[in-house]
Design an enzyme around this catalytic site. Sequence first.
Site, PDB file in Angstrom:
ATOM      1  N   SER A  44      88.026  56.333 -13.485  1.00  0.00           N
ATOM      2  CA  SER A  44      88.133  56.262 -14.792  1.00  0.00           C
ATOM      3  C   SER A  44      89.584  56.482 -15.360  1.00  0.00           C
ATOM      4  CB  SER A  44      87.223  56.933 -15.437  1.00  0.00           C
ATOM      5  OG  SER A  44      87.399  57.012 -16.910  1.00  0.00           O
ATOM      6  N   LYS A  69      77.194  20.802  -7.465  1.00  0.00           N
ATOM      7  CA  LYS A  69      78.049  21.317  -6.449  1.00  0.00           C
ATOM      8  C   LYS A  69      78.542  22.636  -6.935  1.00  0.00           C
ATOM      9  CE  LYS A  69      79.159  16.887  -4.836  1.00  0.00           C
ATOM     10  NZ  LYS A  69      78.649  16.235  -6.020  1.00  0.00           N
ATOM     11  N   TYR A 120      69.876   7.715  -7.213  1.00  0.00           N
ATOM     12  CA  TYR A 120      71.144   8.476  -7.677  1.00  0.00           C
ATOM     13  C   TYR A 120      71.360   8.424  -9.236  1.00  0.00           C
ATOM     14  CZ  TYR A 120      75.756  10.397  -8.265  1.00  0.00           C
ATOM     15  OH  TYR A 120      76.870  11.084  -8.542  1.00  0.00           O
ATOM     16  N   LYS A 152      85.652  61.144 -12.754  1.00  0.00           N
ATOM     17  CA  LYS A 152      84.790  59.904 -12.544  1.00  0.00           C
ATOM     18  C   LYS A 152      85.271  59.227 -11.146  1.00  0.00           C
ATOM     19  CE  LYS A 152      82.202  57.905 -14.868  1.00  0.00           C
ATOM     20  NZ  LYS A 152      82.009  57.223 -16.112  1.00  0.00           N
ATOM     21  N   THR A 179      57.597  56.220  -5.899  1.00  0.00           N
ATOM     22  CA  THR A 179      57.014  55.205  -6.448  1.00  0.00           C
ATOM     23  C   THR A 179      57.124  55.693  -8.120  1.00  0.00           C
ATOM     24  OG1 THR A 179      54.753  56.429  -6.649  1.00  0.00           O
ATOM     25  CG2 THR A 179      55.204  55.131  -4.557  1.00  0.00           C
ATOM     26  N   HIS A 180      57.238  54.509  -8.930  1.00  0.00           N
ATOM     27  CA  HIS A 180      57.793  54.662 -10.227  1.00  0.00           C
ATOM     28  C   HIS A 180      59.016  55.486 -10.462  1.00  0.00           C
ATOM     29  CE1 HIS A 180      53.466  53.562 -10.822  1.00  0.00           C
ATOM     30  NE2 HIS A 180      53.338  54.446  -9.832  1.00  0.00           N
ATOM     31  N   SER A 198      85.526  15.268 -10.780  1.00  0.00           N
ATOM     32  CA  SER A 198      85.052  16.182  -9.834  1.00  0.00           C
ATOM     33  C   SER A 198      85.797  16.618  -8.797  1.00  0.00           C
ATOM     34  CB  SER A 198      83.592  15.836  -9.319  1.00  0.00           C
ATOM     35  OG  SER A 198      83.871  14.688  -8.488  1.00  0.00           O
ATOM     36  N   ASN A 216      83.283  55.830  -9.630  1.00  0.00           N
ATOM     37  CA  ASN A 216      82.570  54.662 -10.191  1.00  0.00           C
ATOM     38  C   ASN A 216      82.130  53.785  -8.840  1.00  0.00           C
ATOM     39  OD1 ASN A 216      82.414  55.770 -12.657  1.00  0.00           O
ATOM     40  ND2 ASN A 216      84.189  54.587 -13.208  1.00  0.00           N
ATOM     41  N   GLN A 223      75.998  14.981  -9.922  1.00  0.00           N
ATOM     42  CA  GLN A 223      77.250  15.713  -9.597  1.00  0.00           C
ATOM     43  C   GLN A 223      77.552  17.190 -10.077  1.00  0.00           C
ATOM     44  OE1 GLN A 223      81.022  13.359  -9.812  1.00  0.00           O
ATOM     45  NE2 GLN A 223      81.526  14.528 -11.684  1.00  0.00           N
ATOM     46  N   GLU A 263      77.927  48.183  -8.377  1.00  0.00           N
ATOM     47  CA  GLU A 263      77.421  47.309  -9.656  1.00  0.00           C
ATOM     48  C   GLU A 263      77.695  46.140  -9.849  1.00  0.00           C
ATOM     49  OE1 GLU A 263      78.745  50.020 -13.123  1.00  0.00           O
ATOM     50  OE2 GLU A 263      79.691  51.053 -11.150  1.00  0.00           O
ATOM     51  N   ASN A 293      77.000   7.316  -2.755  1.00  0.00           N
ATOM     52  CA  ASN A 293      75.906   7.973  -3.133  1.00  0.00           C
ATOM     53  C   ASN A 293      75.364   8.455  -1.495  1.00  0.00           C
ATOM     54  OD1 ASN A 293      76.061   7.345  -5.522  1.00  0.00           O
ATOM     55  ND2 ASN A 293      74.440   5.714  -5.358  1.00  0.00           N
TER      56      ASN A 293
HETATM   57  N1  ARG Z   1      81.160  12.726  -7.008  1.00  0.00           N
HETATM   58  C1  ARG Z   1      80.082  12.178  -7.063  1.00  0.00           C
HETATM   59  C2  ARG Z   1      78.976  13.021  -6.914  1.00  0.00           C
HETATM   60  O1  ARG Z   1      79.388  14.144  -6.686  1.00  0.00           O
HETATM   61  C3  ARG Z   1      79.873  11.098  -5.838  1.00  0.00           C
HETATM   62  C4  ARG Z   1      78.901  10.036  -6.130  1.00  0.00           C
HETATM   63  C5  ARG Z   1      79.117   9.277  -7.166  1.00  0.00           C
HETATM   64  N2  ARG Z   1      78.532   7.950  -6.958  1.00  0.00           N
HETATM   65  C6  ARG Z   1      78.337   7.098  -7.968  1.00  0.00           C
HETATM   66  N3  ARG Z   1      77.594   6.027  -7.822  1.00  0.00           N
HETATM   67  N4  ARG Z   1      79.168   7.117  -9.258  1.00  0.00           N
HETATM   68  O2  ARG Z   1      77.703  12.750  -7.162  1.00  0.00           O
END
Ligand code: ARG
Length: 463
Positions: free
Chosen positions: A278, A326, A318, A284, A156-157, A24, A286, A323, A291, A111
């Site tokens: 364009s 993110k 956990y 044009k 409206t509409h 990650s 744009n 993971q 958009e 964790n």
């Molecule tokens: N990179 C992991 C995450 O974002 C960190 C936590 C990992 N924990 C574990 N028990 N392997 O979730």
Amino acid sequence: MTSKIWGGRFQDATAAVLEAINVSIDFDKRLWPQDIAASLAHVAMLEHCGIVSDADAAKIRDGLSQIKAEIAAGDFVFSRKLEDIHMNVESRLAELIGPAAGRLHTARSRNDQVATDFRLYIRDAIDRLDAQLADLQIALATKALEEAATVMPGFTHLQSAQPVTFGHHLLAYVEMISRDRGRFRDARARLNESPLGAAALAGTSFPIDRGDTAKALGFDRPTANSLDSVSDRDFVLETLSAAAICATHLSRFAEEIVLWTTVQFSFVALSDKFTTGSSIMPQKRNPDAAELVRGKSGRIIGGLQALLIVMKGLPLAYSKDMQEDKEGAFDALDSLELCIAAIAGMTRDMSANRARMREAAGAGYATATDLADWLVRALGLPFREAHHVTGRIVGIASERGVGLEDLSLADLQAVEPRMTAQVFDVLGVDKSVESRVSYGGAAPANVSAQAEAWLKKLEAPAP
Ligand code: ARG
């Protein structure tokens, strides 16, 4: 034994595909400021509580400061072998200060570490978004004040309904953004608890002080249940849902900009700064930025959906699925920042075509409701009957291809004999908007007062 930080009981090397799916660092490296801040708070607490010696704590602090400087300078080598930001930092710490580095992870797990880092990150993101949204509100309210008396059709509409003012239309978005900011504020207040010290899932036997780390990191208090601390991501979900709603608001405004800048509407124009040409059609202009704001709402809403789906089947506590919290969140929040900036830019850039808006405001018998209201007020007709009479008058005007104000008194009296010349006072678009003085209505005086009140509030220094 393998060389992994967690490799004590492992004999064989990790399969390449496991490394590929597990890694990650490519995306979580952006958590480095939060990761180092949380580690600094943790080591200070371990020291206060007598769990780590002052000498080791000092070494850890120095090492972490050096790592911070290295990353900030772009000199840090992130390793995919080390999986994530937490292990990249810890491993570098060991290189820099030796065995004392191993004491940093006492009474902590990745964790609670990642839960802490991510809360800090989301909190910072919310603060940035709030400042940006306040700026957008200023842009909208400023334009609303300039255009407080600019008559435009209200729809409206997407059919011409009743005249409003451009300022009134813009202030509608100021209200929406204000609620968006409220949602982000609520999410921030709920997320501001520290999971640090929940450890892997059960808490720890070390005599730690979770209040101490919470305070050092600006959290209101420590989270109360160790399982909950490491296993929930509702703070991300809540923030993403606020982001999705906000993106929806921005997308609606973007859509209106797209409509308004067409030749057919021509209500507003964007300058060269916010239009592209364009490659084949020389005429044009744009509105690409609008958009794309409309389009990017897809990935922002998608970020929320993806994380809801990741979380919905997970048993406590956990699981590595988490993971996946993110990338979608980073992408959604980055996209939203970009969208807010683009909408604020276009709001400041756009110029209203007042003549065109006024002309459109009068089209489509937009003052028919004013005529019906007048029949109720001046002649005491029940509204349903007034509606019927007005309908017949609109029919006559439409047959002749003229506006209501172009009919003669005799024409009107042919439908309703008690009609007087006073009726002409309500048939023009200006009179129509001026009459909308009910609280929250479109009258220019209302709009100016509200725009001024907003600007005063928005430009006041934060309490
Ligand atoms: N990179 C992991 C995450 O974002 C960190 C936590 C990992 N924990 C574990 N028990 N392997 O979730």
